[in-house]
Motif scaffolding. Structure first.
Motif, PDB file in Angstrom:
ATOM      1  N   CYS A  63      62.614  58.878  82.581  1.00 49.32           N
ATOM      2  CA  CYS A  63      63.360  58.133  81.559  1.00 49.32           C
ATOM      3  C   CYS A  63      63.252  56.630  81.778  1.00 49.32           C
ATOM      4  O   CYS A  63      63.112  55.860  80.823  1.00 49.32           O
ATOM      5  CB  CYS A  63      64.828  58.560  81.554  1.00 49.32           C
ATOM      6  SG  CYS A  63      65.109  60.132  80.737  1.00 49.32           S
ATOM      7  N   SER A  64      63.321  56.214  83.020  1.00 50.02           N
ATOM      8  CA  SER A  64      63.191  54.789  83.328  1.00 50.02           C
ATOM      9  C   SER A  64      61.821  54.269  82.930  1.00 50.02           C
ATOM     10  O   SER A  64      61.699  53.185  82.353  1.00 50.02           O
ATOM     11  CB  SER A  64      63.431  54.526  84.819  1.00 50.02           C
ATOM     12  OG  SER A  64      64.753  54.828  85.155  1.00 50.02           O
ATOM     13  N   ASN A  66      59.836  55.562  80.641  1.00 53.70           N
ATOM     14  CA  ASN A  66      59.777  55.540  79.177  1.00 53.70           C
ATOM     15  C   ASN A  66      60.547  54.356  78.615  1.00 53.70           C
ATOM     16  O   ASN A  66      60.082  53.677  77.699  1.00 53.70           O
ATOM     17  CB  ASN A  66      60.325  56.846  78.594  1.00 53.70           C
ATOM     18  CG  ASN A  66      59.397  58.012  78.832  1.00 53.70           C
ATOM     19  OD1 ASN A  66      58.245  57.838  79.196  1.00 53.70           O
ATOM     20  ND2 ASN A  66      59.903  59.209  78.636  1.00 53.70           N
ATOM     21  N   LEU A  67      61.728  54.114  79.163  1.00 55.99           N
ATOM     22  CA  LEU A  67      62.547  52.997  78.686  1.00 55.99           C
ATOM     23  C   LEU A  67      61.822  51.669  78.892  1.00 55.99           C
ATOM     24  O   LEU A  67      61.824  50.808  78.005  1.00 55.99           O
ATOM     25  CB  LEU A  67      63.894  52.997  79.399  1.00 55.99           C
ATOM     26  CG  LEU A  67      64.928  52.004  78.901  1.00 55.99           C
ATOM     27  CD1 LEU A  67      65.215  52.223  77.419  1.00 55.99           C
ATOM     28  CD2 LEU A  67      66.204  52.140  79.705  1.00 55.99           C
ATOM     29  N   ASN A  68      61.172  51.517  80.038  1.00 59.33           N
ATOM     30  CA  ASN A  68      60.407  50.293  80.288  1.00 59.33           C
ATOM     31  C   ASN A  68      59.257  50.152  79.296  1.00 59.33           C
ATOM     32  O   ASN A  68      58.972  49.052  78.814  1.00 59.33           O
ATOM     33  CB  ASN A  68      59.874  50.282  81.726  1.00 59.33           C
ATOM     34  CG  ASN A  68      60.956  50.003  82.733  1.00 59.33           C
ATOM     35  OD1 ASN A  68      61.985  49.435  82.422  1.00 59.33           O
ATOM     36  ND2 ASN A  68      60.718  50.421  83.971  1.00 59.33           N
ATOM     37  N   TYR A  70      59.173  51.450  76.257  1.00 56.73           N
ATOM     38  CA  TYR A  70      59.753  51.138  74.945  1.00 56.73           C
ATOM     39  C   TYR A  70      60.133  49.662  74.862  1.00 56.73           C
ATOM     40  O   TYR A  70      59.913  49.006  73.848  1.00 56.73           O
ATOM     41  CB  TYR A  70      60.980  52.001  74.664  1.00 56.73           C
ATOM     42  CG  TYR A  70      60.721  53.487  74.658  1.00 56.73           C
ATOM     43  CD1 TYR A  70      59.470  54.007  74.342  1.00 56.73           C
ATOM     44  CD2 TYR A  70      61.725  54.389  74.970  1.00 56.73           C
ATOM     45  CE1 TYR A  70      59.229  55.372  74.337  1.00 56.73           C
ATOM     46  CE2 TYR A  70      61.495  55.758  74.959  1.00 56.73           C
ATOM     47  CZ  TYR A  70      60.248  56.240  74.645  1.00 56.73           C
ATOM     48  OH  TYR A  70      60.022  57.583  74.643  1.00 56.73           O
ATOM     49  N   ALA A  71      60.731  49.146  75.933  1.00 60.84           N
ATOM     50  CA  ALA A  71      61.126  47.743  75.952  1.00 60.84           C
ATOM     51  C   ALA A  71      59.894  46.840  75.860  1.00 60.84           C
ATOM     52  O   ALA A  71      59.908  45.840  75.125  1.00 60.84           O
ATOM     53  CB  ALA A  71      61.914  47.431  77.226  1.00 60.84           C
ATOM     54  N   ILE A  85      62.967  57.079  70.615  1.00 58.79           N
ATOM     55  CA  ILE A  85      64.387  56.994  70.936  1.00 58.79           C
ATOM     56  C   ILE A  85      64.991  58.396  71.032  1.00 58.79           C
ATOM     57  O   ILE A  85      65.760  58.697  71.948  1.00 58.79           O
ATOM     58  CB  ILE A  85      65.140  56.151  69.885  1.00 58.79           C
ATOM     59  CG1 ILE A  85      64.624  54.710  69.883  1.00 58.79           C
ATOM     60  CG2 ILE A  85      66.650  56.191  70.127  1.00 58.79           C
ATOM     61  CD1 ILE A  85      64.778  53.991  71.206  1.00 58.79           C
ATOM     62  N   LEU A  88      64.007  59.997  74.285  1.00 56.13           N
ATOM     63  CA  LEU A  88      64.796  59.428  75.386  1.00 56.13           C
ATOM     64  C   LEU A  88      66.214  59.989  75.381  1.00 56.13           C
ATOM     65  O   LEU A  88      66.770  60.304  76.437  1.00 56.13           O
ATOM     66  CB  LEU A  88      64.813  57.905  75.267  1.00 56.13           C
ATOM     67  CG  LEU A  88      65.332  57.127  76.468  1.00 56.13           C
ATOM     68  CD1 LEU A  88      64.551  57.447  77.722  1.00 56.13           C
ATOM     69  CD2 LEU A  88      65.285  55.637  76.193  1.00 56.13           C
ATOM     70  N   GLN A  92      67.936  62.134  78.346  1.00 52.10           N
ATOM     71  CA  GLN A  92      69.198  61.656  78.909  1.00 52.10           C
ATOM     72  C   GLN A  92      70.250  62.776  78.888  1.00 52.10           C
ATOM     73  O   GLN A  92      71.001  62.947  79.842  1.00 52.10           O
ATOM     74  CB  GLN A  92      69.694  60.442  78.113  1.00 52.10           C
ATOM     75  CG  GLN A  92      70.757  59.650  78.804  1.00 52.10           C
ATOM     76  CD  GLN A  92      70.242  58.896  80.013  1.00 52.10           C
ATOM     77  OE1 GLN A  92      69.076  58.530  80.082  1.00 52.10           O
ATOM     78  NE2 GLN A  92      71.102  58.675  80.979  1.00 52.10           N
TER      79      GLN A  92
END
Length: 110
Positions: A63-64, A66-68, A70-71, A85, A88, A92
């Motif tokens: 998840c981290s 993927n989040l990075n 996406y950002a 989203i 994610l 989560q």
């Protein structure tokens, strides 16, 4: 680190030594001194199965990552996809379910 320089000498029957070895094997403990010291001071050892925790850490890492990503994409293009989203959010939710199960099981330990 503290230096251990005090000694206790204990004589055991062969059956008692075998029982200590069996208990150590059950707990996955290799160091006999550490086992005997822990038992003498606290009276118990707990061996926790942390496979769920390892799975949760793995999901958190994904998840981290993927989040990075996406950002980074949002910073480069100014937008991200709704499907990303949702993915994610699903991951989560999985992590939270695992965490709730682990906390419920840990609460039963006495």
């Amino acid at each position: 680190m503290r230096e251990r320089n005090q000694e206790i000498h204990v004589l055991l029957l062969p059956e008692e030594m075998e029982r200590i070895k069996q208990k150590m094997a059950e707990l996955g403990i290799i160091n006999r001194s550490a086992y005997v010291r822990k038992m003498a001071l606290d009276g118990y050892c707990i061996n926790l199965d942390l496979t769920d925790m390892k799975e949760m850490v793995s999901l958190l890492r994904r998840c981290s990552n993927n989040l990075n990503q996406y950002a980074k994409r949002a910073n480069e293009s100014g937008s991200i996809y709704a499907e990303d989203i949702r993915d994610l959010q699903v991951r989560q939710s999985e992590i939270w379910e695992i965490a709730k199960e682990m906390l419920a099981r840990l609460a039963t330990i006495q």
